[in-house]
Design a protein around this motif. Structure first.
Motif, PDB file in Angstrom:
ATOM      1  N   ASP A 271     -23.846  34.257  70.310  1.00 53.84           N
ATOM      2  CA  ASP A 271     -24.795  34.610  71.462  1.00 53.84           C
ATOM      3  C   ASP A 271     -23.983  34.604  72.751  1.00 53.84           C
TER       4      ASP A 271
ATOM      5  N   ASP B  56     -24.970  33.406  75.657  1.00 53.83           N
ATOM      6  CA  ASP B  56     -25.045  32.231  76.519  1.00 53.83           C
ATOM      7  C   ASP B  56     -24.584  31.008  76.467  1.00 53.83           C
TER       8      ASP B  56
ATOM      9  N   GLN C 246     -24.143  28.925  74.192  1.00 59.72           N
ATOM     10  CA  GLN C 246     -24.766  27.825  73.278  1.00 59.72           C
ATOM     11  C   GLN C 246     -23.849  27.538  72.237  1.00 59.72           C
TER      12      GLN C 246
ATOM     13  N   ARG D 199     -24.293  22.497  69.249  1.00 62.52           N
ATOM     14  CA  ARG D 199     -24.669  23.405  69.892  1.00 62.52           C
ATOM     15  C   ARG D 199     -25.087  22.791  71.278  1.00 62.52           C
TER      16      ARG D 199
ATOM     17  N   ARG E 183     -27.956  26.050  77.025  1.00 61.56           N
ATOM     18  CA  ARG E 183     -27.969  27.468  77.531  1.00 61.56           C
ATOM     19  C   ARG E 183     -27.030  27.273  79.111  1.00 61.56           C
TER      20      ARG E 183
HETATM   21 MG    MG Z   1     -29.565  31.063  73.756  1.00 64.83          MG
END
Ligand code: MG
Ligand code: UDP
Length: 329
Positions: free
Chosen positions: A99, A101, A103, A202, A205
Protein backbone atom coordinates in the motif's frame (compact mmCIF):
# COMPACT_ATOMS: atom_id res chain seq x y z
CA UNK A 1 18.55 -14.88 -17.37
CA UNK A 2 20.98 -12.95 -19.54
CA UNK A 3 24.63 -13.42 -18.64
CA UNK A 4 25.27 -9.64 -18.45
CA UNK A 5 22.37 -9.45 -16.04
CA UNK A 6 23.16 -11.69 -13.13
CA UNK A 7 20.98 -9.80 -10.70
CA UNK A 8 17.29 -10.63 -10.58
CA UNK A 9 14.78 -7.81 -10.94
CA UNK A 10 12.41 -6.95 -8.09
CA UNK A 11 9.20 -5.09 -8.94
CA UNK A 12 7.32 -3.22 -6.25
CA UNK A 13 3.70 -2.43 -7.12
CA UNK A 14 2.02 0.47 -5.28
CA UNK A 15 -1.66 1.26 -5.93
CA UNK A 16 -2.43 4.91 -5.09
CA UNK A 17 -5.73 6.69 -4.69
CA UNK A 18 -5.61 10.27 -3.42
CA UNK A 19 -2.29 9.78 -1.67
CA UNK A 20 -0.64 13.15 -2.37
CA UNK A 21 0.20 13.62 1.32
CA UNK A 22 2.09 10.36 1.73
CA UNK A 23 3.63 9.55 -1.63
CA UNK A 24 6.88 11.49 -1.32
CA UNK A 25 7.57 10.05 2.12
CA UNK A 26 6.64 6.51 1.14
CA UNK A 27 8.77 6.70 -1.98
CA UNK A 28 11.81 7.84 0.01
CA UNK A 29 11.28 5.17 2.63
CA UNK A 30 10.75 2.48 0.01
CA UNK A 31 13.98 3.39 -1.77
CA UNK A 32 15.92 3.58 1.50
CA UNK A 33 14.60 0.20 2.61
CA UNK A 34 15.40 -1.51 -0.68
CA UNK A 35 18.75 0.09 -1.43
CA UNK A 36 20.75 -2.53 0.55
CA UNK A 37 19.19 -5.36 -1.45
CA UNK A 38 21.39 -7.04 -3.95
CA UNK A 39 18.74 -6.72 -6.66
CA UNK A 40 17.76 -4.55 -9.55
CA UNK A 41 14.65 -2.60 -8.77
CA UNK A 42 11.58 -1.15 -10.46
CA UNK A 43 8.71 0.56 -8.70
CA UNK A 44 5.36 0.55 -10.47
CA UNK A 45 2.96 3.19 -9.15
CA UNK A 46 -0.65 2.87 -10.29
CA UNK A 47 -2.67 6.06 -9.99
CA UNK A 48 -6.21 4.76 -9.58
CA UNK A 49 -7.96 7.86 -10.95
CA UNK A 50 -7.00 10.10 -8.04
CA UNK A 51 -8.78 13.44 -7.80
CA UNK A 52 -6.06 15.19 -5.80
CA UNK A 53 -2.45 16.00 -6.73
CA UNK A 54 -1.32 12.37 -6.77
CA UNK A 55 -0.68 12.41 -10.52
CA UNK A 56 1.56 15.50 -10.30
CA UNK A 57 3.54 13.99 -7.42
CA UNK A 58 4.02 10.75 -9.35
CA UNK A 59 5.13 12.63 -12.47
CA UNK A 60 7.74 14.46 -10.43
CA UNK A 61 8.99 11.28 -8.77
CA UNK A 62 9.18 9.52 -12.12
CA UNK A 63 11.08 12.37 -13.74
CA UNK A 64 13.90 12.10 -11.22
CA UNK A 65 14.06 8.34 -10.75
CA UNK A 66 14.58 6.08 -13.74
CA UNK A 67 13.55 2.96 -11.85
CA UNK A 68 10.02 4.28 -11.44
CA UNK A 69 7.17 3.49 -13.79
CA UNK A 70 3.73 5.02 -13.48
CA UNK A 71 0.37 3.86 -14.81
CA UNK A 72 -2.36 6.47 -14.88
CA UNK A 73 -5.87 5.01 -14.91
CA UNK A 74 -8.64 6.65 -16.91
CA UNK A 75 -10.80 6.66 -13.75
CA UNK A 76 -11.04 5.08 -10.31
CA UNK A 77 -11.28 1.31 -10.67
CA UNK A 78 -10.68 0.24 -7.08
CA UNK A 79 -7.77 -1.09 -5.05
CA UNK A 80 -7.91 -4.70 -6.25
CA UNK A 81 -8.01 -3.70 -9.92
CA UNK A 82 -5.22 -1.14 -9.50
CA UNK A 83 -3.08 -3.83 -7.87
CA UNK A 84 -3.91 -6.18 -10.73
CA UNK A 85 -2.76 -3.64 -13.31
CA UNK A 86 0.52 -3.14 -11.47
CA UNK A 87 1.07 -6.88 -11.35
CA UNK A 88 0.26 -7.16 -15.06
CA UNK A 89 2.78 -4.46 -16.00
CA UNK A 90 5.52 -5.53 -13.57
CA UNK A 91 8.48 -7.23 -15.22
CA UNK A 92 10.26 -8.49 -12.13
CA UNK A 93 11.41 -11.99 -11.26
CA UNK A 94 9.58 -11.29 -8.03
CA UNK A 95 6.73 -8.84 -7.52
CA UNK A 96 5.87 -7.16 -4.21
CA UNK A 97 2.45 -5.61 -3.58
CA UNK A 98 2.38 -2.84 -1.00
CA UNK A 99 0.00 0.00 0.00
CA UNK A 100 1.04 3.59 -0.54
CA UNK A 101 0.25 4.73 2.99
CA UNK A 102 3.22 3.15 4.85
CA UNK A 103 0.91 0.92 6.90
CA UNK A 104 2.95 -2.00 5.65
CA UNK A 105 6.55 -1.17 6.55
CA UNK A 106 8.76 -1.35 3.41
CA UNK A 107 11.62 -2.70 5.56
CA UNK A 108 9.71 -6.01 5.79
CA UNK A 109 10.30 -6.49 2.06
CA UNK A 110 13.94 -7.28 2.80
CA UNK A 111 12.84 -10.26 4.91
CA UNK A 112 10.38 -11.29 2.19
CA UNK A 113 13.20 -11.35 -0.32
CA UNK A 114 15.25 -13.56 2.02
CA UNK A 115 12.43 -16.10 2.20
CA UNK A 116 12.04 -15.92 -1.57
CA UNK A 117 15.74 -16.66 -2.00
CA UNK A 118 15.27 -19.66 0.26
CA UNK A 119 12.83 -21.01 -2.30
CA UNK A 120 9.39 -19.78 -1.26
CA UNK A 121 7.15 -18.62 -4.09
CA UNK A 122 4.77 -16.51 -2.03
CA UNK A 123 5.72 -14.65 1.14
CA UNK A 124 2.66 -12.96 2.60
CA UNK A 125 2.70 -10.56 5.53
CA UNK A 126 0.66 -11.52 8.55
CA UNK A 127 -0.30 -8.63 10.83
CA UNK A 128 0.55 -9.28 14.45
CA UNK A 129 -0.75 -5.93 15.62
CA UNK A 130 -3.03 -3.51 13.89
CA UNK A 131 -2.24 -0.16 15.35
CA UNK A 132 -4.87 2.51 14.94
CA UNK A 133 -7.61 0.36 13.47
CA UNK A 134 -11.08 0.57 14.94
CA UNK A 135 -12.56 -2.21 17.09
CA UNK A 136 -15.32 -2.38 14.48
CA UNK A 137 -12.83 -3.15 11.70
CA UNK A 138 -11.08 -5.80 13.83
CA UNK A 139 -14.33 -7.57 14.76
CA UNK A 140 -15.79 -7.52 11.26
CA UNK A 141 -12.50 -8.71 9.78
CA UNK A 142 -12.32 -11.64 12.18
CA UNK A 143 -15.97 -12.58 11.47
CA UNK A 144 -15.32 -12.36 7.74
CA UNK A 145 -12.32 -14.70 7.82
CA UNK A 146 -14.15 -17.22 9.96
CA UNK A 147 -17.06 -17.20 7.53
CA UNK A 148 -15.03 -17.39 4.33
CA UNK A 149 -12.95 -20.28 5.64
CA UNK A 150 -16.07 -22.22 6.49
CA UNK A 151 -17.62 -21.61 3.10
CA UNK A 152 -14.68 -21.82 0.74
CA UNK A 153 -12.55 -24.75 -0.39
CA UNK A 154 -9.54 -22.44 -0.68
CA UNK A 155 -8.14 -21.74 2.79
CA UNK A 156 -7.57 -18.01 3.21
CA UNK A 157 -5.33 -17.16 6.17
CA UNK A 158 -6.71 -14.53 8.61
CA UNK A 159 -4.93 -11.25 9.40
CA UNK A 160 -3.35 -11.25 5.97
CA UNK A 161 -3.77 -8.37 3.57
CA UNK A 162 -2.39 -7.93 0.10
CA UNK A 163 1.11 -7.05 1.30
CA UNK A 164 3.17 -9.90 -0.15
CA UNK A 165 5.97 -11.02 -2.43
CA UNK A 166 5.20 -13.31 -5.35
CA UNK A 167 7.56 -15.21 -7.59
CA UNK A 168 7.27 -14.78 -11.35
CA UNK A 169 5.66 -18.26 -11.58
CA UNK A 170 2.84 -17.13 -9.29
CA UNK A 171 2.43 -13.84 -11.13
CA UNK A 172 2.14 -15.65 -14.46
CA UNK A 173 -0.50 -17.95 -12.97
CA UNK A 174 -2.41 -14.94 -11.59
CA UNK A 175 -2.33 -13.27 -15.00
CA UNK A 176 -4.27 -16.22 -16.37
CA UNK A 177 -7.17 -15.47 -14.01
CA UNK A 178 -9.21 -12.83 -15.86
CA UNK A 179 -12.14 -12.57 -13.43
CA UNK A 180 -13.65 -9.14 -12.76
CA UNK A 181 -14.55 -9.66 -9.12
CA UNK A 182 -11.07 -9.89 -7.71
CA UNK A 183 -10.04 -10.87 -4.24
CA UNK A 184 -6.30 -11.04 -4.79
CA UNK A 185 -5.25 -12.66 -1.49
CA UNK A 186 -7.76 -15.47 -2.16
CA UNK A 187 -6.62 -15.85 -5.77
CA UNK A 188 -3.01 -16.20 -4.66
CA UNK A 189 -4.02 -18.86 -2.12
CA UNK A 190 -5.88 -20.67 -4.86
CA UNK A 191 -2.83 -20.70 -7.16
CA UNK A 192 -0.76 -22.73 -4.67
CA UNK A 193 3.05 -23.12 -4.89
CA UNK A 194 5.19 -22.82 -1.76
CA UNK A 195 3.68 -20.15 0.47
CA UNK A 196 4.79 -18.87 3.83
CA UNK A 197 3.56 -16.26 6.30
CA UNK A 198 5.82 -13.52 7.59
CA UNK A 199 4.63 -11.82 10.81
CA UNK A 200 4.96 -8.04 10.93
CA UNK A 201 3.47 -5.11 12.77
CA UNK A 202 0.99 -3.05 10.79
CA UNK A 203 1.36 0.62 11.52
CA UNK A 204 -1.05 3.52 11.50
CA UNK A 205 -1.68 5.37 8.28
CA UNK A 206 1.20 7.83 7.86
CA UNK A 207 -1.05 10.65 6.61
CA UNK A 208 -4.28 11.17 4.73
CA UNK A 209 -7.43 9.15 5.30
CA UNK A 210 -8.49 5.58 4.62
CA UNK A 211 -10.10 5.03 1.26
CA UNK A 212 -11.85 1.93 2.51
CA UNK A 213 -15.18 3.07 3.94
CA UNK A 214 -17.58 0.41 5.22
CA UNK A 215 -19.26 0.23 1.82
CA UNK A 216 -16.00 -0.76 0.05
CA UNK A 217 -15.10 -3.17 2.86
CA UNK A 218 -18.45 -4.94 2.45
CA UNK A 219 -17.94 -5.15 -1.31
CA UNK A 220 -14.53 -6.74 -0.85
CA UNK A 221 -15.94 -9.20 1.70
CA UNK A 222 -18.77 -10.09 -0.67
CA UNK A 223 -16.34 -10.56 -3.56
CA UNK A 224 -14.23 -12.81 -1.36
CA UNK A 225 -17.14 -15.02 -0.42
CA UNK A 226 -19.02 -15.15 -3.71
CA UNK A 227 -15.90 -15.66 -5.86
CA UNK A 228 -14.62 -18.49 -3.72
CA UNK A 229 -17.69 -20.36 -2.69
CA UNK A 230 -20.98 -21.73 -3.94
CA UNK A 231 -21.93 -22.09 -0.27
CA UNK A 232 -24.54 -19.31 -0.32
CA UNK A 233 -26.33 -21.02 -3.23
CA UNK A 234 -26.41 -24.22 -1.21
CA UNK A 235 -27.61 -22.27 1.79
CA UNK A 236 -30.64 -21.37 -0.33
CA UNK A 237 -31.57 -25.05 -0.69
CA UNK A 238 -30.93 -25.64 2.99
CA UNK A 239 -33.22 -22.73 3.93
CA UNK A 240 -35.89 -24.06 1.56
CA UNK A 241 -35.67 -27.52 3.09
CA UNK A 242 -35.84 -26.07 6.59
CA UNK A 243 -38.96 -24.11 5.64
CA UNK A 244 -40.63 -27.22 4.24
CA UNK A 245 -39.67 -29.22 7.31
CA UNK A 246 -41.08 -26.63 9.72
CA UNK A 247 -44.29 -26.37 7.69
CA UNK A 248 -44.68 -30.16 7.89
CA UNK A 249 -43.96 -30.12 11.62
CA UNK A 250 -46.58 -27.43 12.20
CA UNK A 251 -49.16 -29.30 10.12
CA UNK A 252 -48.44 -32.53 11.93
CA UNK A 253 -48.45 -30.93 15.38
CA UNK A 254 -51.67 -29.07 14.58
CA UNK A 255 -53.32 -32.28 13.40
CA UNK A 256 -52.36 -34.11 16.57
CA UNK A 257 -53.58 -31.24 18.77
CA UNK A 258 -56.86 -31.15 16.89
CA UNK A 259 -57.37 -34.93 17.24
CA UNK A 260 -56.41 -35.07 20.91
CA UNK A 261 -57.75 -31.83 22.33
CA UNK A 262 -60.12 -30.66 19.62
CA UNK A 263 -58.21 -27.37 19.60
CA UNK A 264 -58.50 -25.32 16.41
CA UNK A 265 -54.88 -24.18 16.73
CA UNK A 266 -54.07 -24.33 13.02
CA UNK A 267 -56.73 -21.91 11.95
CA UNK A 268 -55.36 -19.03 13.97
CA UNK A 269 -54.47 -16.14 11.67
CA UNK A 270 -51.22 -15.64 13.52
CA UNK A 271 -49.89 -19.02 12.44
CA UNK A 272 -50.82 -18.46 8.86
CA UNK A 273 -49.33 -14.98 8.83
CA UNK A 274 -46.09 -16.31 10.30
CA UNK A 275 -45.89 -19.09 7.74
CA UNK A 276 -46.54 -16.73 4.82
CA UNK A 277 -43.98 -14.21 6.02
CA UNK A 278 -41.40 -16.91 6.68
CA UNK A 279 -41.76 -18.51 3.27
CA UNK A 280 -41.90 -15.16 1.49
CA UNK A 281 -38.73 -14.10 3.30
CA UNK A 282 -36.89 -17.30 2.50
CA UNK A 283 -37.81 -16.99 -1.15
CA UNK A 284 -36.71 -13.37 -1.43
CA UNK A 285 -33.39 -14.10 0.26
CA UNK A 286 -32.77 -17.03 -2.09
CA UNK A 287 -33.67 -14.94 -5.14
CA UNK A 288 -31.28 -12.28 -3.93
CA UNK A 289 -28.43 -14.78 -3.54
CA UNK A 290 -29.18 -16.20 -6.97
CA UNK A 291 -29.23 -12.65 -8.33
CA UNK A 292 -25.74 -11.92 -6.98
CA UNK A 293 -24.31 -14.87 -8.87
CA UNK A 294 -26.32 -14.16 -12.04
CA UNK A 295 -25.14 -10.54 -11.94
CA UNK A 296 -21.56 -11.71 -11.76
CA UNK A 297 -22.07 -14.07 -14.69
CA UNK A 298 -23.57 -11.15 -16.62
CA UNK A 299 -20.58 -8.94 -15.86
CA UNK A 300 -18.09 -11.61 -16.88
CA UNK A 301 -20.02 -12.38 -20.06
CA UNK A 302 -19.46 -8.85 -21.36
CA UNK A 303 -15.73 -9.57 -21.40
CA UNK A 304 -14.71 -5.99 -20.80
CA UNK A 305 -11.10 -5.21 -19.93
CA UNK A 306 -10.45 -4.99 -16.19
CA UNK A 307 -9.10 -1.44 -16.40
CA UNK A 308 -8.28 1.35 -18.82
CA UNK A 309 -4.81 2.91 -18.74
CA UNK A 310 -4.78 6.54 -19.80
CA UNK A 311 -1.02 6.94 -19.85
CA UNK A 312 2.11 5.01 -18.98
CA UNK A 313 5.25 6.82 -17.82
CA UNK A 314 8.68 5.26 -17.81
CA UNK A 315 7.85 2.36 -20.10
CA UNK A 316 11.42 2.77 -21.38
CA UNK A 317 12.94 2.57 -17.92
CA UNK A 318 16.38 0.92 -17.79
CA UNK A 319 14.96 -2.06 -15.94
CA UNK A 320 12.35 -2.53 -18.62
CA UNK A 321 14.89 -2.22 -21.42
CA UNK A 322 17.31 -4.63 -19.80
CA UNK A 323 14.62 -7.24 -19.46
CA UNK A 324 13.57 -6.74 -23.06
CA UNK A 325 17.07 -7.16 -24.42
CA UNK A 326 17.52 -10.21 -22.19
CA UNK A 327 14.34 -11.66 -23.70
CA UNK A 328 15.62 -10.99 -27.17
CA UNK A 329 19.01 -12.57 -26.51
MG1 MG B 1 -4.17 1.88 4.51
N1 UDP C 1 -6.54 2.43 -3.12
C1 UDP C 1 -6.70 2.38 -4.51
N2 UDP C 1 -7.95 2.57 -5.05
C2 UDP C 1 -9.06 2.81 -4.27
C3 UDP C 1 -8.88 2.83 -2.86
C4 UDP C 1 -7.62 2.63 -2.32
O1 UDP C 1 -5.73 2.17 -5.24
O2 UDP C 1 -10.14 2.98 -4.82
C5 UDP C 1 -5.19 2.22 -2.55
C6 UDP C 1 -4.75 3.26 -1.53
O3 UDP C 1 -4.12 4.35 -2.18
C7 UDP C 1 -3.78 2.49 -0.67
C8 UDP C 1 -4.38 1.09 -0.68
O4 UDP C 1 -5.23 1.02 -1.82
O5 UDP C 1 -2.48 2.43 -1.24
C9 UDP C 1 -5.13 0.77 0.58
O6 UDP C 1 -6.11 1.75 0.81
P1 UDP C 1 -6.37 2.39 2.23
O7 UDP C 1 -5.09 2.65 2.94
O8 UDP C 1 -7.29 3.55 2.04
O9 UDP C 1 -7.17 1.21 2.95
P2 UDP C 1 -6.99 0.64 4.45
O10 UDP C 1 -5.51 0.49 4.70
O11 UDP C 1 -7.62 1.66 5.32
O12 UDP C 1 -7.73 -0.66 4.42
Amino acid sequence: MHSDNPQPLLSVVVPCYNEQEVLRASHQRLLAALEPLDLRLEIVYVDDGSTDGTEAVLRRIQATEARVRVLLFARNFGHQIASTAGIDYARGDAVVLIDADLQDPPEVIVQMVEQWREGYDVVYGRRTCRDGESAFKLVTASLFYRMINRLSDTPIPPDVGDFRLMDRKVVDALKQMPEHDRFIRGMVSWVGFRQIALPYERAKRFAGTSNYPVRKMLRLALDGILSFSLGPLRAASVLGLAAVASALAILFGGGVLWLVAGSPWLSSTGTILAAVLFLGGVQLVCTGILGEYVGRIYRESKRRPLYVVREELGAQSPAALEVRSADAA
